[in-house]
Design a protein around this motif. Structure first.
Motif, short mmCIF file in Angstrom:
data_model
loop_
_atom_site.label_atom_id
_atom_site.label_comp_id
_atom_site.label_asym_id
_atom_site.label_seq_id
_atom_site.Cartn_x
_atom_site.Cartn_y
_atom_site.Cartn_z
N UNK A 16 0.92 -1.30 0.12
CA UNK A 16 0.16 0.05 -0.01
C UNK A 16 0.87 1.29 0.06
N UNK A 17 0.19 2.21 -0.67
CA UNK A 17 1.14 3.64 -0.73
C UNK A 17 0.04 4.56 -0.06
N UNK A 18 0.77 5.30 0.84
CA UNK A 18 -0.18 6.48 1.33
C UNK A 18 0.13 7.79 0.72
N UNK A 19 -0.93 8.48 0.95
CA UNK A 19 -0.89 10.04 0.41
C UNK A 19 0.43 10.92 0.69
N UNK A 20 1.10 10.35 1.89
CA UNK A 20 2.18 11.03 2.05
C UNK A 20 3.50 10.28 1.47
N UNK A 21 3.24 9.24 0.65
CA UNK A 21 4.54 8.70 -0.16
C UNK A 21 4.82 7.46 0.73
N UNK A 22 4.42 7.33 2.15
CA UNK A 22 4.98 6.35 2.76
C UNK A 22 4.47 4.90 2.07
N UNK A 23 5.21 3.67 2.20
CA UNK A 23 4.69 2.54 1.55
C UNK A 23 4.91 1.43 2.69
N UNK A 24 3.94 0.39 2.69
CA UNK A 24 4.06 -0.77 3.54
C UNK A 24 3.46 -1.82 2.87
N UNK A 25 4.11 -2.97 3.06
CA UNK A 25 3.89 -4.27 2.79
C UNK A 25 3.11 -4.83 3.98
N UNK A 26 1.78 -5.38 3.62
CA UNK A 26 0.88 -5.93 4.61
C UNK A 26 1.04 -7.60 4.18
N UNK A 27 1.28 -8.37 5.07
CA UNK A 27 1.37 -9.71 5.14
C UNK A 27 0.43 -10.38 5.90
N UNK A 28 -0.68 -10.75 5.46
CA UNK A 28 -1.75 -11.49 6.16
C UNK A 28 -1.12 -13.09 6.61
N UNK A 29 -1.11 -13.58 7.69
CA UNK A 29 -0.78 -14.68 7.87
C UNK A 29 -1.88 -15.71 8.20
N UNK A 30 -2.14 -16.80 7.67
CA UNK A 30 -3.26 -17.49 7.78
C UNK A 30 -3.56 -17.84 9.22
N UNK A 31 -2.64 -18.06 9.99
CA UNK A 31 -2.80 -18.45 11.41
C UNK A 31 -3.52 -17.29 12.32
N UNK A 32 -3.38 -16.07 11.80
CA UNK A 32 -3.90 -15.10 12.60
C UNK A 32 -5.18 -14.53 12.07
N UNK A 33 -5.88 -15.24 10.88
CA UNK A 33 -6.87 -14.85 10.41
C UNK A 33 -8.11 -15.39 11.13
N UNK A 34 -9.06 -14.65 11.25
CA UNK A 34 -10.33 -15.16 12.02
C UNK A 34 -11.81 -14.64 11.36
N UNK A 35 -12.89 -15.16 11.75
CA UNK A 35 -14.16 -14.49 11.41
C UNK A 35 -14.21 -14.30 10.02
N UNK A 36 -14.62 -13.25 9.64
CA UNK A 36 -14.73 -12.49 8.24
C UNK A 36 -13.32 -12.72 7.27
N UNK A 37 -12.30 -12.37 8.15
CA UNK A 37 -10.95 -12.28 7.58
C UNK A 37 -10.78 -13.84 6.80
N UNK A 38 -11.31 -14.86 7.27
CA UNK A 38 -11.01 -16.30 6.62
C UNK A 38 -11.18 -16.08 5.27
N UNK A 39 -11.99 -15.21 4.75
CA UNK A 39 -12.46 -15.16 3.41
C UNK A 39 -11.24 -14.87 2.54
N UNK A 40 -10.43 -14.27 3.06
CA UNK A 40 -9.21 -13.58 2.57
C UNK A 40 -8.44 -14.77 1.96
#
Length: 82
Positions: A16-40
């Motif tokens: 993801x890129x923010x409006x101030x040009x900062x960047x971030x990699x978001x890594x979803x870990x399967x073992x941390x997903x729960x509820x609705x997030x399991x659909x990811x």
């Protein structure tokens, strides 16, 4: 802080890129997903990530907290949400 761009790098990984040009990699870990997030776990659903009002959303209803993500971008290059 608003997210202005989101790119799916691979299943469960988003850059993801923010409006101030900062960047971030978001890594979803399967073992941390729960509820609705399991659909990811479905690669088709994950690829449907889009932007709405400055944050990342999925059709299944999962929303990435843009403010928390921006804080995590200051802490490091990669974040694995709980």
């Amino acid at each position: 802080m608003r997210i202005v761009k989101a790119v799916v790098i691979e299943p469960l990984v988003l850059e993801i890129l923010f409006e101030d040009s900062a960047r971030l990699i978001v890594r979803f870990l399967p073992e941390r997903l729960h509820g609705l997030q399991l659909k990811l776990l479905d690669p088709e659903e994950f690829r449907r990530a889009g932007l709405s009002m400055g944050t990342v959303v999925w059709p299944c209803g999962v929303v990435l907290d843009a403010q928390l993500a921006r804080i995590k971008a200051d802490e490091g290059r990669v974040w694995a949400p709980l």
